[in-house]
Write a protein that holds these residues in place. Sequence first.
Motif, PDB file in Angstrom:
ATOM      1  N   GLY A 146      58.132  31.689   4.736  1.00 26.97           N
ATOM      2  CA  GLY A 146      58.356  33.078   5.115  1.00 26.97           C
ATOM      3  C   GLY A 146      57.325  33.644   6.077  1.00 26.97           C
ATOM      4  N   ALA A 147      56.419  32.801   6.554  1.00 30.68           N
ATOM      5  CA  ALA A 147      55.352  33.311   7.429  1.00 30.68           C
ATOM      6  C   ALA A 147      55.887  33.677   8.807  1.00 30.68           C
ATOM      7  N   ILE A 148      55.333  34.747   9.363  1.00 28.35           N
ATOM      8  CA  ILE A 148      55.625  35.096  10.756  1.00 28.35           C
ATOM      9  C   ILE A 148      54.584  34.391  11.613  1.00 28.35           C
ATOM     10  N   ASP A 149      55.004  33.361  12.304  1.00 26.70           N
ATOM     11  CA  ASP A 149      54.039  32.603  13.089  1.00 26.70           C
ATOM     12  C   ASP A 149      54.188  32.888  14.576  1.00 26.70           C
ATOM     13  N   SER A 150      55.309  33.490  14.951  1.00 27.04           N
ATOM     14  CA  SER A 150      55.488  33.780  16.368  1.00 27.04           C
ATOM     15  C   SER A 150      56.433  34.961  16.547  1.00 27.04           C
ATOM     16  N   ALA A 151      56.535  35.412  17.798  1.00 25.15           N
ATOM     17  CA  ALA A 151      57.378  36.559  18.104  1.00 25.15           C
ATOM     18  C   ALA A 151      57.912  36.414  19.519  1.00 25.15           C
ATOM     19  N   GLU A 152      59.080  37.009  19.748  1.00 24.84           N
ATOM     20  CA  GLU A 152      59.629  37.027  21.106  1.00 24.84           C
ATOM     21  C   GLU A 152      59.437  38.414  21.703  1.00 24.84           C
ATOM     22  N   ALA A 153      58.915  38.450  22.918  1.00 26.44           N
ATOM     23  CA  ALA A 153      58.767  39.708  23.645  1.00 26.44           C
ATOM     24  C   ALA A 153      60.068  40.008  24.372  1.00 26.44           C
ATOM     25  N   ALA A 164      52.682  41.107  27.991  1.00 21.09           N
ATOM     26  CA  ALA A 164      52.685  40.242  26.798  1.00 21.09           C
ATOM     27  C   ALA A 164      51.296  39.661  26.567  1.00 21.09           C
ATOM     28  N   CYS A 165      50.644  39.219  27.636  1.00 20.15           N
ATOM     29  CA  CYS A 165      49.299  38.639  27.479  1.00 20.15           C
ATOM     30  C   CYS A 165      48.297  39.706  27.046  1.00 20.15           C
ATOM     31  N   ALA A 166      48.443  40.915  27.588  1.00 16.48           N
ATOM     32  CA  ALA A 166      47.563  42.015  27.158  1.00 16.48           C
ATOM     33  C   ALA A 166      47.754  42.270  25.665  1.00 16.48           C
ATOM     34  N   GLN A 167      49.007  42.215  25.205  1.00 11.06           N
ATOM     35  CA  GLN A 167      49.292  42.451  23.790  1.00 11.06           C
ATOM     36  C   GLN A 167      48.749  41.329  22.911  1.00 11.06           C
ATOM     37  N   ILE A 168      48.920  40.093  23.369  1.00  7.98           N
ATOM     38  CA  ILE A 168      48.373  38.951  22.609  1.00  7.98           C
ATOM     39  C   ILE A 168      46.867  39.140  22.452  1.00  7.98           C
ATOM     40  N   GLN A 174      50.933  32.446  38.635  1.00  7.12           N
ATOM     41  CA  GLN A 174      50.982  33.735  37.931  1.00  7.12           C
ATOM     42  C   GLN A 174      50.569  33.578  36.477  1.00  7.12           C
ATOM     43  N   VAL A 175      51.062  32.543  35.828  1.00  7.96           N
ATOM     44  CA  VAL A 175      50.711  32.328  34.422  1.00  7.96           C
ATOM     45  C   VAL A 175      49.222  32.019  34.302  1.00  7.96           C
ATOM     46  N   ARG A 176      48.722  31.159  35.179  1.00  3.57           N
ATOM     47  CA  ARG A 176      47.306  30.792  35.130  1.00  3.57           C
ATOM     48  C   ARG A 176      46.422  32.034  35.281  1.00  3.57           C
ATOM     49  N   ASP A 177      46.725  32.855  36.291  1.00  7.45           N
ATOM     50  CA  ASP A 177      45.909  34.046  36.548  1.00  7.45           C
ATOM     51  C   ASP A 177      46.002  35.046  35.396  1.00  7.45           C
ATOM     52  N   THR A 178      47.212  35.205  34.880  1.00 10.17           N
ATOM     53  CA  THR A 178      47.403  36.205  33.816  1.00 10.17           C
ATOM     54  C   THR A 178      46.689  35.779  32.527  1.00 10.17           C
ATOM     55  N   LEU A 179      46.813  34.509  32.168  1.00 13.55           N
ATOM     56  CA  LEU A 179      46.110  34.017  30.974  1.00 13.55           C
ATOM     57  C   LEU A 179      44.610  34.220  31.142  1.00 13.55           C
ATOM     58  N   ALA A 180      44.108  33.873  32.330  1.00 12.29           N
ATOM     59  CA  ALA A 180      42.666  33.963  32.575  1.00 12.29           C
ATOM     60  C   ALA A 180      42.209  35.418  32.513  1.00 12.29           C
ATOM     61  N   ARG A 181      42.972  36.309  33.137  1.00 15.14           N
ATOM     62  CA  ARG A 181      42.590  37.717  33.184  1.00 15.14           C
ATOM     63  C   ARG A 181      42.456  38.311  31.791  1.00 15.14           C
ATOM     64  N   HIS A 182      43.362  37.899  30.895  1.00 19.10           N
ATOM     65  CA  HIS A 182      43.328  38.454  29.535  1.00 19.10           C
ATOM     66  C   HIS A 182      42.608  37.544  28.551  1.00 19.10           C
ATOM     67  N   GLN A 183      42.083  36.447  29.049  1.00 14.96           N
ATOM     68  CA  GLN A 183      41.397  35.469  28.199  1.00 14.96           C
ATOM     69  C   GLN A 183      42.248  35.053  27.015  1.00 14.96           C
ATOM     70  N   PRO A 241      46.283  29.158  26.587  1.00 14.87           N
ATOM     71  CA  PRO A 241      47.664  28.788  26.940  1.00 14.87           C
ATOM     72  C   PRO A 241      48.529  28.503  25.712  1.00 14.87           C
ATOM     73  N   GLN A 242      47.906  28.015  24.649  1.00 12.55           N
ATOM     74  CA  GLN A 242      48.657  27.672  23.426  1.00 12.55           C
ATOM     75  C   GLN A 242      49.308  28.903  22.790  1.00 12.55           C
ATOM     76  N   ALA A 243      48.815  30.098  23.137  1.00 12.01           N
ATOM     77  CA  ALA A 243      49.349  31.316  22.520  1.00 12.01           C
ATOM     78  C   ALA A 243      50.606  31.811  23.237  1.00 12.01           C
ATOM     79  N   LEU A 244      50.954  31.164  24.342  1.00  9.99           N
ATOM     80  CA  LEU A 244      52.090  31.637  25.149  1.00  9.99           C
ATOM     81  C   LEU A 244      53.222  30.621  25.176  1.00  9.99           C
ATOM     82  N   GLU A 245      54.427  31.139  25.009  1.00 13.49           N
ATOM     83  CA  GLU A 245      55.611  30.295  25.152  1.00 13.49           C
ATOM     84  C   GLU A 245      56.525  30.925  26.189  1.00 13.49           C
ATOM     85  N   LEU A 246      57.145  30.104  27.008  1.00  9.75           N
ATOM     86  CA  LEU A 246      58.086  30.608  28.000  1.00  9.75           C
ATOM     87  C   LEU A 246      59.499  30.207  27.587  1.00  9.75           C
TER      88      LEU A 246
END
Length: 291
Positions: free
Chosen positions: A53-60, A98-102, A132-141, A144-149
């Motif tokens: 029953g754990a919430i391990d992920s979410a869709e934006a 989404a990255c800002a929220q993560i 875009q993904v590389r820059d966005t992940l880096a900007r929000h620190q 990559p493992q926290a993001l799914e496309l």
Amino acid sequence: AAKTGGRGQHKVFHRLLDIAARERVLLLAQLRQALVRNEFLLHYQPRVRPVDGAIDSAEALIRWQHPEHGLLNPGAFIEAAEAGGLIDEIGLWVLDAACAQIAAWRRQGLALGRVSVNVSPRQLASGELVAQVRDTLARHQVPPQALELEVTESLLVGDARAACAQLGELRSWGVTVALDDFGTGYSSMATLRQLPIDVMKIDRAFVTDLGHDPGAMAIASAIVAMARSLRLHLVAEGIETPAQAAILRDMGCDELQGFFYSRPLPPEAFHLLPRHLVPEASPSQWAGLAP
Ligand code: C2E
Ligand code: MG
Ligand code: MG
Ligand code: MG
């Protein structure tokens, strides 16, 4: 008389086309303004692991706070954005939000395994997604493992090689890729096997009839078996009833998503969800949190 009538109908028809065209132009102008005025927002829908029953992920999921029409779902504007060439900009906004929220959730101690973001085939076709993904992940620190496309089979319509190469590069960093709406496209088993994906999401269409339609049961269990043999993580979407949840859990789905557990929620409400949503519990337990 028939001829005049025909011409009259033609005129009416042209006028309707005019209206439709004008509405499209207006919608596009409003979408451009929406970006400038920051009228988009993301709601988050939990994905629940049925074993515990754990919430391990979410869709934006994108929403538009329209100045006159209120809160709009993507069905009202995403197609227009794609056709009008705005999806790249909107997609980049979604990625950033989404990255800002993560990052914010991680600071607040809510560390989800992953948050997924829907990516339009056009974003892949632009060739800029990787940067875009590389820059966005880096900007929000954000790791990559926290993001799914989430992509769909329609990415194969364009330059499939280039699209797959980009997804492959993203995966090499640890970003995961999900194939959304599985079963509604036309991929053969052969192409499916070659897609650079980690996760398969069974489309809601196959979930809806579970429990009363033996045909739907057969298709769902075949999809589960296929995901298994391809070693893909399997998510079912559109779970609305406890029966559907129980069936898909028993078939071996890794994660379940749907209104039965929760509607997509604004981030503040998502944060208040219990960390575990047991399939047997009554959804009314958290229904009060819905917007
Ligand atoms: P999707 O990616 O397949 O997202 C799932 C949709 O099903 C969402 O609709 C969600 O609210 C809805 N849903 C979830 N559980 C249930 C359920 O139990 N029953 C029913 N009837 N529906 C359920 P939503 O938010 O309206 O999004 C529709 C589609 O718009 C998405 O389908 C996705 O293709 C697209 N979309 C959403 N956000 C974005 C975005 O940021 N970028 C792009 N390019 N597309 C997006
Ligand atoms: Mg999706
Ligand atoms: Mg889907
Ligand atoms: Mg869909």
